[in-house]
Write a protein that holds these residues in place. Structure first.
Motif, PDB file in Angstrom:
ATOM      1  N   TYR A  82      36.359  48.802  55.797  1.00 29.89           N
ATOM      2  CA  TYR A  82      35.192  48.863  56.684  1.00 29.89           C
ATOM      3  C   TYR A  82      34.717  50.295  56.902  1.00 29.89           C
ATOM      4  CZ  TYR A  82      36.737  44.127  57.713  1.00 29.89           C
ATOM      5  OH  TYR A  82      37.109  42.812  57.590  1.00 29.89           O
ATOM      6  N   TYR A  83      35.501  51.262  56.460  1.00 26.53           N
ATOM      7  CA  TYR A  83      35.138  52.660  56.696  1.00 26.53           C
ATOM      8  C   TYR A  83      33.938  53.035  55.836  1.00 26.53           C
ATOM      9  CZ  TYR A  83      35.984  57.611  57.720  1.00 26.53           C
ATOM     10  OH  TYR A  83      35.868  58.907  58.147  1.00 26.53           O
ATOM     11  N   HIS A  84      33.055  53.875  56.402  1.00 28.37           N
ATOM     12  CA  HIS A  84      31.805  54.198  55.710  1.00 28.37           C
ATOM     13  C   HIS A  84      32.025  55.045  54.452  1.00 28.37           C
ATOM     14  CE1 HIS A  84      31.750  58.375  57.258  1.00 28.37           C
ATOM     15  NE2 HIS A  84      32.328  57.844  58.309  1.00 28.37           N
ATOM     16  N   GLU A  85      33.091  55.857  54.431  1.00 25.51           N
ATOM     17  CA  GLU A  85      33.363  56.663  53.245  1.00 25.51           C
ATOM     18  C   GLU A  85      34.169  55.846  52.249  1.00 25.51           C
ATOM     19  OE1 GLU A  85      35.081  60.454  53.969  1.00 25.51           O
ATOM     20  OE2 GLU A  85      33.630  61.013  55.508  1.00 25.51           O
ATOM     21  N   LYS A  86      33.659  55.708  51.044  1.00 33.33           N
ATOM     22  CA  LYS A  86      34.323  54.934  50.005  1.00 33.33           C
ATOM     23  C   LYS A  86      34.853  55.858  48.919  1.00 33.33           C
ATOM     24  CE  LYS A  86      33.140  51.127  52.039  1.00 33.33           C
ATOM     25  NZ  LYS A  86      34.164  50.320  52.751  1.00 33.33           N
ATOM     26  N   PRO A  87      35.848  55.396  48.145  1.00 29.81           N
ATOM     27  CA  PRO A  87      36.351  56.233  47.043  1.00 29.81           C
ATOM     28  C   PRO A  87      35.218  56.633  46.099  1.00 29.81           C
ATOM     29  CG  PRO A  87      37.768  54.317  47.380  1.00 29.81           C
ATOM     30  CD  PRO A  87      36.576  54.121  48.238  1.00 29.81           C
ATOM     31  N   ARG A  88      35.195  57.886  45.736  1.00 32.58           N
ATOM     32  CA  ARG A  88      34.155  58.393  44.838  1.00 32.58           C
ATOM     33  C   ARG A  88      34.319  57.776  43.446  1.00 32.58           C
ATOM     34  NH1 ARG A  88      34.296  62.193  40.941  1.00 32.58           N
ATOM     35  NH2 ARG A  88      36.448  62.706  41.479  1.00 32.58           N
ATOM     36  N   PRO A 264      44.056  57.562  48.611  1.00 33.79           N
ATOM     37  CA  PRO A 264      43.320  56.420  48.055  1.00 33.79           C
ATOM     38  C   PRO A 264      43.094  55.289  49.044  1.00 33.79           C
ATOM     39  CG  PRO A 264      45.574  56.415  47.238  1.00 33.79           C
ATOM     40  CD  PRO A 264      45.384  57.711  47.980  1.00 33.79           C
ATOM     41  N   ARG A 265      43.797  55.285  50.164  1.00 33.33           N
ATOM     42  CA  ARG A 265      43.599  54.234  51.156  1.00 33.33           C
ATOM     43  C   ARG A 265      42.290  54.412  51.936  1.00 33.33           C
ATOM     44  NH1 ARG A 265      49.381  54.263  51.050  1.00 33.33           N
ATOM     45  NH2 ARG A 265      50.298  52.180  51.282  1.00 33.33           N
ATOM     46  N   ILE A 266      41.770  55.630  51.972  1.00 26.01           N
ATOM     47  CA  ILE A 266      40.545  55.877  52.723  1.00 26.01           C
ATOM     48  C   ILE A 266      39.413  55.016  52.166  1.00 26.01           C
ATOM     49  CG2 ILE A 266      38.774  57.583  53.295  1.00 26.01           C
ATOM     50  CD1 ILE A 266      41.263  58.165  54.814  1.00 26.01           C
ATOM     51  N   GLY A 267      38.830  54.178  53.023  1.00 30.45           N
ATOM     52  CA  GLY A 267      37.726  53.319  52.618  1.00 30.45           C
ATOM     53  C   GLY A 267      38.106  52.181  51.703  1.00 30.45           C
ATOM     54  N   ARG A 268      39.424  52.006  51.458  1.00 30.98           N
ATOM     55  CA  ARG A 268      39.872  50.996  50.491  1.00 30.98           C
ATOM     56  C   ARG A 268      40.718  49.918  51.153  1.00 30.98           C
ATOM     57  NH1 ARG A 268      40.497  51.706  44.774  1.00 30.98           N
ATOM     58  NH2 ARG A 268      40.223  53.936  45.061  1.00 30.98           N
ATOM     59  N   GLY A 269      41.681  50.303  51.989  1.00 26.04           N
ATOM     60  CA  GLY A 269      42.528  49.309  52.637  1.00 26.04           C
ATOM     61  C   GLY A 269      43.854  49.904  53.070  1.00 26.04           C
ATOM     62  N   LEU A 270      44.543  49.200  53.954  1.00 19.66           N
ATOM     63  CA  LEU A 270      45.806  49.689  54.504  1.00 19.66           C
ATOM     64  C   LEU A 270      46.956  49.608  53.499  1.00 19.66           C
ATOM     65  CD1 LEU A 270      45.577  48.174  58.077  1.00 19.66           C
ATOM     66  CD2 LEU A 270      45.940  50.588  57.575  1.00 19.66           C
ATOM     67  N   TYR A 290      46.176  62.590  45.642  1.00 23.85           N
ATOM     68  CA  TYR A 290      45.722  63.019  44.323  1.00 23.85           C
ATOM     69  C   TYR A 290      44.624  64.065  44.438  1.00 23.85           C
ATOM     70  CZ  TYR A 290      41.848  59.766  45.216  1.00 23.85           C
ATOM     71  OH  TYR A 290      40.765  59.108  45.758  1.00 23.85           O
ATOM     72  N   SER A 291      44.513  64.910  43.426  1.00 26.15           N
ATOM     73  CA  SER A 291      43.492  65.947  43.415  1.00 26.15           C
ATOM     74  C   SER A 291      42.124  65.344  43.116  1.00 26.15           C
ATOM     75  CB  SER A 291      43.847  67.044  42.407  1.00 26.15           C
ATOM     76  OG  SER A 291      44.151  66.498  41.142  1.00 26.15           O
ATOM     77  N   ASP A 292      41.073  66.099  43.430  1.00 28.44           N
ATOM     78  CA  ASP A 292      39.726  65.515  43.396  1.00 28.44           C
ATOM     79  C   ASP A 292      39.110  65.437  42.004  1.00 28.44           C
ATOM     80  OD1 ASP A 292      39.131  68.136  42.903  1.00 28.44           O
ATOM     81  OD2 ASP A 292      37.924  68.440  44.708  1.00 28.44           O
ATOM     82  N   ASP A 293      39.904  65.696  40.963  1.00 30.78           N
ATOM     83  CA  ASP A 293      39.419  65.457  39.600  1.00 30.78           C
ATOM     84  C   ASP A 293      39.821  64.060  39.121  1.00 30.78           C
ATOM     85  OD1 ASP A 293      42.102  66.122  39.636  1.00 30.78           O
ATOM     86  OD2 ASP A 293      42.074  67.098  37.674  1.00 30.78           O
ATOM     87  N   MET A 294      40.231  63.208  40.046  1.00 31.15           N
ATOM     88  CA  MET A 294      40.695  61.866  39.703  1.00 31.15           C
ATOM     89  C   MET A 294      39.877  60.801  40.433  1.00 31.15           C
ATOM     90  SD  MET A 294      44.825  62.242  39.924  1.00 31.15           S
ATOM     91  CE  MET A 294      45.671  63.699  39.325  1.00 31.15           C
ATOM     92  N   TYR A 295      39.940  59.598  39.876  1.00 37.00           N
ATOM     93  CA  TYR A 295      39.365  58.422  40.516  1.00 37.00           C
ATOM     94  C   TYR A 295      40.398  57.300  40.418  1.00 37.00           C
ATOM     95  CZ  TYR A 295      36.772  54.060  40.971  1.00 37.00           C
ATOM     96  OH  TYR A 295      36.372  52.805  41.339  1.00 37.00           O
ATOM     97  N   ILE A 296      40.746  56.712  41.571  1.00 36.56           N
ATOM     98  CA  ILE A 296      41.701  55.599  41.593  1.00 36.56           C
ATOM     99  C   ILE A 296      40.914  54.306  41.376  1.00 36.56           C
ATOM    100  CG2 ILE A 296      43.547  54.441  42.864  1.00 36.56           C
ATOM    101  CD1 ILE A 296      44.183  57.340  42.335  1.00 36.56           C
TER     102      ILE A 296
END
Length: 348
Positions: A82-88, A264-270, A290-296
């Motif tokens: 439900y968080y407004h910020e989603k994984p990039r 990776p939990r930010i905006g994704r789930g507990l 993880y560093s910001d050159d990654m996408y989960i």
């Protein structure tokens, strides 16, 4: 009167972890914020149903319960969908390469090595990490040595053994005992492609509990020592393991602030990973940063295999030749807090 006392108790415990007290009896309330928020809601409903707001005491208690639930939800909601910020998400995947990782606290007394092995066979990760793995588990995992020829084995009988298995070459591997002489961590470089390797750090510090460390000082120190090490590394970087700390705690927040690593939990789930056997007593303590050159792309809690933890599966896309992340600037107060917590942990 007993009811109001009970309400006050469950209001106070929400704020206890904000103190600098490191004893397990205080730190435990950080772990159960989901559960105590539910109890506070039930108390508020009971207050309105059976007492109403006919007295000043009821008004104050009711207002305090609402404020406290809002405070707790503010900590929890970022780790939900439900968080407004989603994984990039990357615009395209042509410049990315994928790698899959499974982490699992296998529970040393757990004899069901076959169930865990079937998870590895099913998902075929590029790397997998086990914690609490002893000599018995090492024998059970021997079947994977041909498929995963690069490995780090630290079989211990004290609930803190670790094993890392990789399809890719590992180099500059170190087994470190950062704070406690019998609790290892693994630092290694994973050569999953030509060019810069993946810096992988695997940790499993002891929790604050009545049966292990009386305070959180050793755990806090280990995580922050790892944080200092991360600041000296080049991308890509992953830190993972059973951190015995919830994702919203002060120390986890400090770790992210000092490293710039993402959660990776930010905006994704507990993805509550412990306790596998008690649905109402689950906390998100098996973590990955993880560093910001990654996408989960995928973060998945795998089915139970007999442990008190669920295994976690990650499919990660890593950008090629990405510039290093600039270390976050830390103000004097944060630096002092980090150094103080490290000093407290290593001098015990």
């Amino acid at each position: 009167m007993i009811f109001f006392t009970f309400c006050v108790l469950f209001i106070l415990v929400a704020y206890l972890p904000l103190t600098r007290i490191t004893h397990w009896s205080v730190r435990i309330w950080d772990f159960v914020r989901i559960q105590t928020t539910g109890i506070q809601l039930l108390l508020l409903i009971a207050l309105l149903t059976y007492y109403g707001l006919h007295t000043m005491t009821a008004w104050v208690i009711g207002f305090a319960l609402i404020i406290t639930m809002a405070f707790q939800l503010k900590k929890i909601i970022p780790f939900t969908s439900y968080y407004h910020e989603k994984p990039r998400k990357p615009d395209q995947f042509e410049n990315l390469q994928s790698i899959t990782l499974i982490t699992a606290n296998v529970l040393q007394p757990n004899d069901n090595t076959a169930a865990f092995a079937s998870l590895i066979r099913e998902h075929k990760p590029d790397l997998f990490l086990t914690m609490e793995s002893n000599g018995k588990w090492e024998k059970g995992l021997k079947q994977f040595e041909q498929e995963y020829p690069y490995n780090v084995k630290v079989p211990l009988e004290n609930l803190y053994g670790m094993h890392l298995y990789s399809k890719y070459e590992l180099s500059q591997t170190q087994v470190n005992y950062l704070v406690e002489e019998d609790i290892p961590s693994i630092f290694t470089k994973v050569h999953y492609r030509k060019g810069a390797p993946l810096n992988l750090i695997c940790v499993h510090p002891a929790p604050p509990s009545p049966t292990e460390n009386e305070t959180s000082e050793e755990r806090d120190a280990e995580l922050l020592i790892v944080g200092k090490a991360v600041r000296k590394l080049h991308n890509p970087i992953i830190v993972c393991g059973d951190l015995n700390d919830v994702v919203w705690s002060r120390v986890s927040t400090l770790f992210k602030k000092m490293t710039g690593l993402l959660d990776p939990r930010i905006g994704r789930g507990l993805f509550t990973s412990f306790h596998a056997k008690y649905a109402l007593l689950r906390f998100p303590i098996d973590q990955l940063f993880y560093s910001d050159d990654m996408y989960i792309e995928t973060m998945e809690r795998l089915p139970s295999f007999g442990s008190d933890h669920f295994a976690m599966l990650y499919k990660i896309w890593i950008e090629k030749d990405a510039p290093d992340t600039t270390n976050p600037t830390l103000d004097k107060e944060v630096k002092e807090e980090i150094d103080e917590k490290i000093e407290e942990g290593i001098t015990k």
